[in-house]
Motif scaffolding. Structure first.
Motif, PDB file in Angstrom:
ATOM      1  N   LEU A  63      43.656  34.695  51.330  1.00 59.12           N
ATOM      2  CA  LEU A  63      42.280  34.190  51.301  1.00 59.12           C
ATOM      3  C   LEU A  63      41.328  35.181  51.974  1.00 59.12           C
ATOM      4  N   LEU A  83      42.957  32.710  43.639  1.00 61.19           N
ATOM      5  CA  LEU A  83      44.066  32.835  44.593  1.00 61.19           C
ATOM      6  C   LEU A  83      45.357  32.494  43.853  1.00 61.19           C
ATOM      7  N   ALA A 102      39.324  27.527  50.054  1.00 60.83           N
ATOM      8  CA  ALA A 102      39.082  28.251  48.804  1.00 60.83           C
ATOM      9  C   ALA A 102      38.164  27.457  47.882  1.00 60.83           C
TER      10      ALA A 102
END
Length: 201
Positions: A63, A83, A102
């Protein structure tokens, strides 16, 4: 200091200036980078931010790589940040926190349970009930292909079977709105479908 223009990421000889960028931060060091390299064309560019030699592959580091990249480059609204993570080694609490962060940043998730190799296996057959761990899926690939080297994929074996892998992955979790598959499976198809759609537009 200003942010770097996204065109710096494009190959001026081959890519159109309006090519769509997919920034894909991965837990793996080599396998995912090779696999997603299959989709590069004049229409799209897949920039893979793989784990480096420092071995920082935990979800929070993946991340961080994506965050840093986003801060450095001036991206278009159509560019997508993804991701690609595995469930296998990380606690669900840790993974859940990273997925939540995220989503707050409008990043997309493609998580595999237990690992990316399950996605590779789905190119060739339905899951075998005996396979549970990442090692099991690597062994399965060796059985299916005769050999499997995560740092040297034979992409010609996977390319014709992408649609099959997508269909099998969807059948495993047809209505899943989870951040990751709650049982064996993978959401990598979410990214692959959009890549293929972008190639055909």
């Amino acid at each position: 200091m200003g942010r770097i223009n996204r065109t710096k990421l494009l190959d001026r000889q081959h890519d159109r200036r309006d090519a769509k960028l997919f920034i894909v931060a991965t837990e793996g060091k080599e396998t995912e980078k090779q696999y997603f390299g299959m989709f590069h064309s004049t229409r799209i560019k897949v920039e893979v931010l793989a784990t480096g030699d420092d071995g920082k592959s935990a979800p929070q580091y993946v991340l961080e790589r994506l965050n840093t990249f986003k801060e450095q480059y001036d991206l278009n609204k159509d560019d997508m940040l993804w991701l690609v993570l595995d469930v296998d080694r990380w606690g669900e609490k840790n993974l859940s926190m990273v997925c939540s962060q995220a989503r707050q940043k409008d990043y997309y998730l493609a998580v595999s349970n237990p690992c990316f190799e399950i996605w590779l296996c789905l190119h060739f057959e339905d899951l075998n009930s005996e396979d549970k761990t990442c090692q099991d899926f690597k062994s399965r690939l060796r059985t299916l292909l005769g050999s499997y080297n995560s740092s040297n994929l034979d992409l010609s074996l996977y390319k014709p079977n992408i649609a099959d892998a997508t269909n099998r992955a969807k059948l495993l979790h047809p209505k899943s709105q989870h951040n990751w598959p709650p049982t064996l499976g993978t959401h990598v198809y979410r990214l692959v479908e959009i890549l293929l759609q972008s190639l055909s537009n």
